[in-house]
Design a protein around this motif. Structure first.
Motif, PDB file in Angstrom:
ATOM      1  N   GLU A 106      -3.678   5.801   4.275  1.00  0.00           N
ATOM      2  CA  GLU A 106      -4.687   6.688   4.869  1.00  0.00           C
ATOM      3  C   GLU A 106      -4.550   8.113   4.339  1.00  0.00           C
ATOM      4  N   GLY A 107      -4.200   8.236   3.056  1.00  0.00           N
ATOM      5  CA  GLY A 107      -4.105   9.544   2.428  1.00  0.00           C
ATOM      6  C   GLY A 107      -2.856  10.323   2.780  1.00  0.00           C
ATOM      7  N   GLN A 108      -1.924   9.730   3.498  1.00  0.00           N
ATOM      8  CA  GLN A 108      -0.692  10.416   3.874  1.00  0.00           C
ATOM      9  C   GLN A 108       0.370  10.116   2.816  1.00  0.00           C
ATOM     10  N   ARG A 109       0.766  11.114   2.080  1.00  0.00           N
ATOM     11  CA  ARG A 109       1.699  10.926   0.972  1.00  0.00           C
ATOM     12  C   ARG A 109       3.066  10.513   1.500  1.00  0.00           C
ATOM     13  N   GLU A 135       0.849  -1.183   0.000  1.00  0.00           N
ATOM     14  CA  GLU A 135       0.000   0.000   0.000  1.00  0.00           C
ATOM     15  C   GLU A 135       0.884   1.232   0.000  1.00  0.00           C
ATOM     16  N   THR A 136       0.508   2.232  -0.768  1.00  0.00           N
ATOM     17  CA  THR A 136       1.208   3.512  -0.775  1.00  0.00           C
ATOM     18  C   THR A 136       0.246   4.615  -0.341  1.00  0.00           C
ATOM     19  N   ASP A 137       0.824   5.702   0.135  1.00  0.00           N
ATOM     20  CA  ASP A 137       0.017   6.824   0.632  1.00  0.00           C
ATOM     21  C   ASP A 137      -1.054   6.328   1.610  1.00  0.00           C
TER      22      ASP A 137
END
Length: 544
Positions: free
Chosen positions: A509-512, A505-507
């Motif tokens: 919870e929406g955290q870049r 998974e990348t980013d």
């Protein structure tokens, strides 16, 4: 306070009544809110005849609010105007309960025994002092011999002084032997008195500062009648407390045991009441906040000369100030008392007693079972071990209210946390402590020539890291590893990231720039992740 209430209610006239009926009330039910409580009292009295009477309820708390009182009569009884009377109150015959009267009798008996033991001790002490005084007098005798004293007379006097001194000292010793049992008797009597007093103090009390409620009633006929008083008070609250028990043997399972703490400082004990706990908050805001128009204006841009003139002071101001914007009035906060609405309510099945200012009464509610998703989560950049994380959804039809939670894993206390409100259908993650057998390590291997894992040139920076996860225990774990890489919002700053294996998974919870890897790690197993990043920017620029 009483004089103020009396002054405020002086203009509240009651109809002329044929007679006054004094009565007391009993709290039968209590609804406790997170801040405040609703008390239900029952007043039973005998109407001597049909017609108008004045009912005087003589045991309401002294700080009762007349605006927060509601009355409900029994069938055949009518109630009219009512008021609180804070002075000229009739004396109460006996403000003690039956248990208090019995405890007070025990105190009086213990006090009598203590006094008798003290008197006995003082009597023995007096005997000791008298005997010792006699012995001192005899031993210090230096008087002249009588006229015509003969050797036999002198010898008799010496024998007499010796005999009497010996007798006095023996009497003192005998009295001293009685001192220890007497002192022990006094100590035991004082202990018994202290216990009797403590037993009295622990009993629910009706002896308090009070005010009287005067009610105009009209009875259809003589006989027993009842008036139910509903009263809203502050200084009471409840809050939930939780035990979260996580087990993995035979399948992951999470049990939430619920209890509540009830506290009250109303000035009177709640003795054997039906208790309801409501999540309604009648003491808080009950209406949305008010928005006020915001007036904005523009004017000439301020110059250095303008700013200098301001510094000179009001007497030297040479310019005309712009019209000031009138501040909007503060929004009015409104609150409603006694609303129930669609709120969570718990009815405790047994009568309870809550003493005022004496305890936090803990009451068990029930427990809820959840099917959690359990993972071992690690952040190698900051931590050296993984932590147990359980994700679960509130599948019940009611919200879980905010409260303190004790965390147990396999029956062992591993920590505590605060749970915010969890609405039905909402998922939450809760940590259950470290897993000592699941260690993580993040290393930055050296490059050729001895440089560390971070290498920076004029317009490029590269970094390499190796993450190792090792399971030294006998239990396999689903593992989730979190790490981070930088991100850019500028086209000229290029960031290239390579990872092996690729992140799940990348980013997150929406955290870049937050990456996550998920895998199963068997007992005794090891997993390695390599992560590299290269930042490139144009010459003449500086990386920040």
């Amino acid at each position: 306070m009483r004089s103020l209430i009396a002054a405020l209610l002086a203009s509240t006239a009651l109809p002329a009544c044929a007679d006054t009926i004094a009565a007391t009330s009993r709290i039968t039910a209590v609804t406790v809110y997170p801040d405040g409580a609703k008390l239900t009292r029952e007043v039973t009295f005998s109407a001597p005849s049909a017609g108008a009477h004045e009912l005087l309820v003589t045991d309401l708390p002294y700080d009762s609010d007349p605006g927060a009182i509601r009355l409900a009569p029994s069938e055949g009884l009518q109630v009219g105007a009512f008021a609180l009377r804070a002075d000229r109150l009739p004396p109460r015959e006996d403000p003690l309960t039956e248990d208090q009267r019995a405890a007070k009798t025990a105190i009086e008996a213990a006090q009598g025994a203590t006094d008798q033991a003290q008197l006995a001790l003082e009597a023995i002490t007096a005997k000791v002092e008298a005997a010792e005084a006699q012995a001192r007098f005899l031993s210090s005798f230096t008087g002249a011999l009588p006229d015509g004293a003969t050797p036999d007379t002198i010898k008799s006097m010496a024998v007499m002084i010796g005999t009497e001194t010996l007798a006095a000292r023996q009497a003192a010793l005998a009295a001293k032997a009685e001192l220890s049992p007497a002192r022990k008797a006094v100590t035991e009597a004082q202990d018994a008195l202290a216990k009797a007093q403590a037993a009295y103090d622990s009993l629910p009390s009706v002896d308090m500062d009070y005010t009287a409620l005067s009610v105009a009633v009209n009875a259809a006929e003589a006989g027993e009648e009842t008036v139910t008083i509903t009263q809203y008070v502050g200084n009471a609250s409840w809050q939930p407390v939780y035990d979260l028990n996580l087990t993995r043997e035979g399948g992951d399972k999470l049990v939430l045991d619920r209890a509540v703490l009830v506290t009250q400082y109303t000035g009177e004990d709640w003795d054997g009441v039906a208790l309801t706990l409501s999540s309604s908050r009648p003491a808080e805001q009950a209406a949305p906040s008010q928005l006020w128009p915001e007036l904005r204006s523009i004017g000439p841009e301020e110059t250095e000369e303008d700013r200098a003139r301001k510094v000179m002071g009001a007497g030297d101001v040479l310019y005309e100030a712009a019209p000031a914007t009138v501040a909007a009035p503060a929004p009015t906060v409104t609150a409603g008392m006694g609303y129930e609405g669609d709120t969570v309510v718990y009815h405790y099945p047994e009568a309870v007693t809550v003493a005022t200012g004496a305890e936090n009464l803990r009451l068990a509610l029930d427990n809820l079972d959840f099917a959690p998703v359990v993972k071992a989560v690690a952040v190698p950049r900051l931590d050296k071990t993984a932590f147990v994380m359980a994700s679960f959804t509130n599948a019940s039809a009611e919200p879980l209210l905010p409260g303190q939670a004790m965390l147990f894993r396999e029956g062992v206390l591993v920590g505590q946390t605060w749970l915010d409100v969890i609405a039905p259908g909402v998922e939450i993650d809760v940590g259950f402590g470290a897993i000592e057998t699941l260690t993580v390590k993040r290393e930055m291997p050296k490059r050729a020539g001895g440089e560390t894992g971070v290498f920076t040139s004029a317009n490029q920076q590269s970094e390499s890291a190796v993450i190792t996860v090792e399971n030294t225990g006998t239990e396999s774990w689903p593992v989730r590893i979190l790490d981070q890489v930088p991100y850019s919002e500028q086209d000229d700053l290029e960031i290239e990231v390579t990872a092996s294996p690729e992140p799940s998974e990348t980013d997150v919870e929406g955290q870049r720039g937050i990456l996550a890897w998920e895998f199963d790690l068997a007992a005794g197993g090891k997993q390695t992740i390599t992560l590299e990043q290269v930042l490139t920017w144009p010459e003449g620029m500086v990386l920040r």
